[in-house]
Scaffold this motif. Structure first.
Motif, mmCIF file in Angstrom:
data_model
loop_
_atom_site.group_PDB
_atom_site.id
_atom_site.type_symbol
_atom_site.label_atom_id
_atom_site.label_comp_id
_atom_site.label_asym_id
_atom_site.label_seq_id
_atom_site.Cartn_x
_atom_site.Cartn_y
_atom_site.Cartn_z
ATOM 1 N N TYR A 89 0.816 -0.968 0.032
ATOM 2 C CA TYR A 89 0.080 -0.089 0.083
ATOM 3 C C TYR A 89 0.882 1.312 -0.066
ATOM 4 O O TYR A 89 1.478 1.275 0.995
ATOM 5 C CB TYR A 89 -0.827 -0.148 1.278
ATOM 6 N N ARG A 90 0.669 2.046 -1.105
ATOM 7 C CA ARG A 90 1.709 3.126 -1.149
ATOM 8 C C ARG A 90 1.184 4.294 -0.320
ATOM 9 O O ARG A 90 0.051 4.481 0.098
ATOM 10 C CB ARG A 90 1.489 3.742 -2.813
ATOM 11 N N THR A 91 2.149 4.985 0.220
ATOM 12 C CA THR A 91 1.952 5.917 1.049
ATOM 13 C C THR A 91 2.083 7.668 0.336
ATOM 14 O O THR A 91 2.976 7.587 -0.625
ATOM 15 C CB THR A 91 2.905 5.955 2.397
ATOM 16 N N GLU A 92 1.769 8.655 1.137
ATOM 17 C CA GLU A 92 1.871 9.837 0.300
ATOM 18 C C GLU A 92 3.393 10.334 0.411
ATOM 19 O O GLU A 92 3.870 10.211 1.669
ATOM 20 C CB GLU A 92 0.912 10.857 0.936
ATOM 21 N N GLY A 93 3.856 10.992 -0.678
ATOM 22 C CA GLY A 93 5.148 11.752 -0.582
ATOM 23 C C GLY A 93 5.276 12.956 -0.184
ATOM 24 O O GLY A 93 4.067 13.236 0.599
ATOM 25 N N ARG A 94 6.202 13.749 -0.353
ATOM 26 C CA ARG A 94 6.278 15.321 -0.022
ATOM 27 C C ARG A 94 4.880 15.856 -0.453
ATOM 28 O O ARG A 94 4.774 15.953 -1.659
ATOM 29 C CB ARG A 94 7.441 15.864 -0.334
ATOM 30 N N SER A 95 4.190 16.790 0.392
ATOM 31 C CA SER A 95 3.060 17.553 -0.058
ATOM 32 C C SER A 95 3.339 18.884 0.508
ATOM 33 O O SER A 95 3.534 18.914 1.862
ATOM 34 C CB SER A 95 1.754 16.808 0.431
ATOM 35 N N ILE A 96 2.877 19.908 -0.117
ATOM 36 C CA ILE A 96 2.964 21.238 0.205
ATOM 37 C C ILE A 96 1.627 21.740 -0.078
ATOM 38 O O ILE A 96 0.963 21.860 -1.061
ATOM 39 C CB ILE A 96 3.944 22.079 -0.425
ATOM 40 N N TYR A 97 1.124 22.637 1.063
ATOM 41 C CA TYR A 97 -0.138 23.222 1.026
ATOM 42 C C TYR A 97 -0.143 24.622 1.546
ATOM 43 O O TYR A 97 0.758 25.112 2.126
ATOM 44 C CB TYR A 97 -1.253 22.335 2.110
ATOM 45 N N GLY A 98 -1.070 25.427 0.874
ATOM 46 C CA GLY A 98 -1.150 26.759 1.028
ATOM 47 C C GLY A 98 -2.625 27.341 1.039
ATOM 48 O O GLY A 98 -3.473 26.733 0.347
ATOM 49 N N GLY A 99 -2.935 28.217 1.904
ATOM 50 C CA GLY A 99 -4.450 28.645 1.750
ATOM 51 C C GLY A 99 -4.471 29.783 2.779
ATOM 52 O O GLY A 99 -3.800 30.454 3.415
ATOM 53 N N ILE A 100 -5.928 30.014 2.936
ATOM 54 C CA ILE A 100 -6.231 31.025 3.899
ATOM 55 C C ILE A 100 -7.602 30.404 4.810
ATOM 56 O O ILE A 100 -8.280 29.328 4.358
ATOM 57 C CB ILE A 100 -7.219 32.112 3.147
ATOM 58 N N ARG A 101 -7.275 30.884 6.071
ATOM 59 C CA ARG A 101 -8.143 30.215 6.992
ATOM 60 C C ARG A 101 -9.018 31.271 7.656
ATOM 61 O O ARG A 101 -8.461 32.425 7.892
ATOM 62 C CB ARG A 101 -7.328 29.671 8.105
ATOM 63 N N LEU A 102 -10.352 31.016 7.831
ATOM 64 C CA LEU A 102 -11.415 32.124 8.262
ATOM 65 C C LEU A 102 -11.878 31.561 9.568
ATOM 66 O O LEU A 102 -12.305 30.280 9.705
ATOM 67 C CB LEU A 102 -12.544 32.312 7.163
ATOM 68 N N ALA A 103 -11.722 32.209 10.529
ATOM 69 C CA ALA A 103 -12.429 31.843 11.922
ATOM 70 C C ALA A 103 -13.032 33.231 12.450
ATOM 71 O O ALA A 103 -12.549 34.225 13.307
ATOM 72 C CB ALA A 103 -11.298 31.661 12.717
#
Length: 271
Positions: free
Chosen positions: A254-268
């Protein structure tokens, strides 16, 4: 039906719970859980607990799901387990640590079976018990909001009977694992980083006949995050998972996730 009793008497706290399960297919079961915590002074405390539990067979365990391949076993009994645990804890100002040892026994474990003459799979209760024991260590330290550091380590010794009844290492249970993490906040910036280690494990390769036990290598996983509060309730953020692009498997094939980069905006809203 459940009943629970709790008490605090100065430096000692106690808890006792009793649970009774009534079944129409299985034998009724009564299990208990008990714990005791005693503060011994100068930031130290000791704790101990004992617990019992059961797990019922699933619908598929009992009745199967494909008659030409997997046949259920309506004679299954629920699994049952019991565990002892003891720990030494310390907490003083911004520093805390604990060391815990435990031991567990699992009886009537529900396992998969295979008949090579009919090529049919089914389920059964294991005739002998499987056992797990180990130690867990944890520590944390804080410098207020600017920096919080925590670390943990776990040693697990898990065995299960093989076809001959002798104990072998349980699949997918690393002996050694641990992690360290840090996070904090300065003005509008929030940040954090973590590093986790998972030791080598044993798994089973069913793609060959007869099946073979194989070794899955150890691995490190790193992650980090950074956030900036543009205005109250609005934050820009970025985070990276598996930062070192580790190539690993938690289960054979079962393959696993490699390097991942995320960006975004969070509203609270309201914060």
């Amino acid at each position: 039906m459940t009943g629970e009793w709790r008490a605090d008497a100065g430096p000692i706290s106690a808890d006792l719970a009793v649970r009774h399960d009534a079944f129409n297919r299985f034998k009724d079961a009564t299990t208990i859980r008990a714990s005791l915590l005693a503060k011994v002074g100068r930031g130290f405390s000791i704790a101990g607990s004992y617990g019992e539990g059961i797990a019922q067979p699933t619908f598929f365990d009992l009745f199967g799901f494909f008659p030409n391949s997997f046949v259920g076993n309506p004679s299954l009994k629920p699994e049952n387990s019991r565990e002892f645990e003891g720990s030494l804890r310390y907490r003083k100002a911004s520093f805390g640590a604990s060391l815990t040892a435990y031991r567990q026994r699992l009886k009537d474990e529900i396992i998969d079976t295979f008949d090579p003459s009919t090529f049919l799979s089914s389920t059964d209760n294991r005739k002998t018990a499987s056992r797990r024991s180990g130690i867990e260590a944890q520590a944390d330290w804080s410098l207020g909001e600017k920096l919080r550091i925590s670390a943990n380590y776990s040693y697990v010794r898990a065995s299960e009977p093989n076809d001959l009844g002798s104990g072998i290492r349980e699949a997918r249970r690393p002996k050694h694992s641990g992690a360290i993490s840090a996070d904090g906040r300065i003005d509008r910036f929030t940040y954090g980083a973590s590093m986790a280690y998972v030791g080598s494990r044993i798994d089973t390769d069913f793609d060959v006949f007869p099946y073979q036990r194989v070794r899955l290598g150890s691995y490190w996983l790193a992650g980090a995050r950074l956030g900036f509060e543009v205005t109250r309730g609005v934050q820009l953020f970025t985070r990276v998972a598996n930062a070192f692009d580790a190539n690993y498997q938690d289960a054979l094939g079962y393959r696993t996730e490699g390097r991942s980069i995320y960006g975004g905006i969070r509203l609270a809203r309201g914060r």
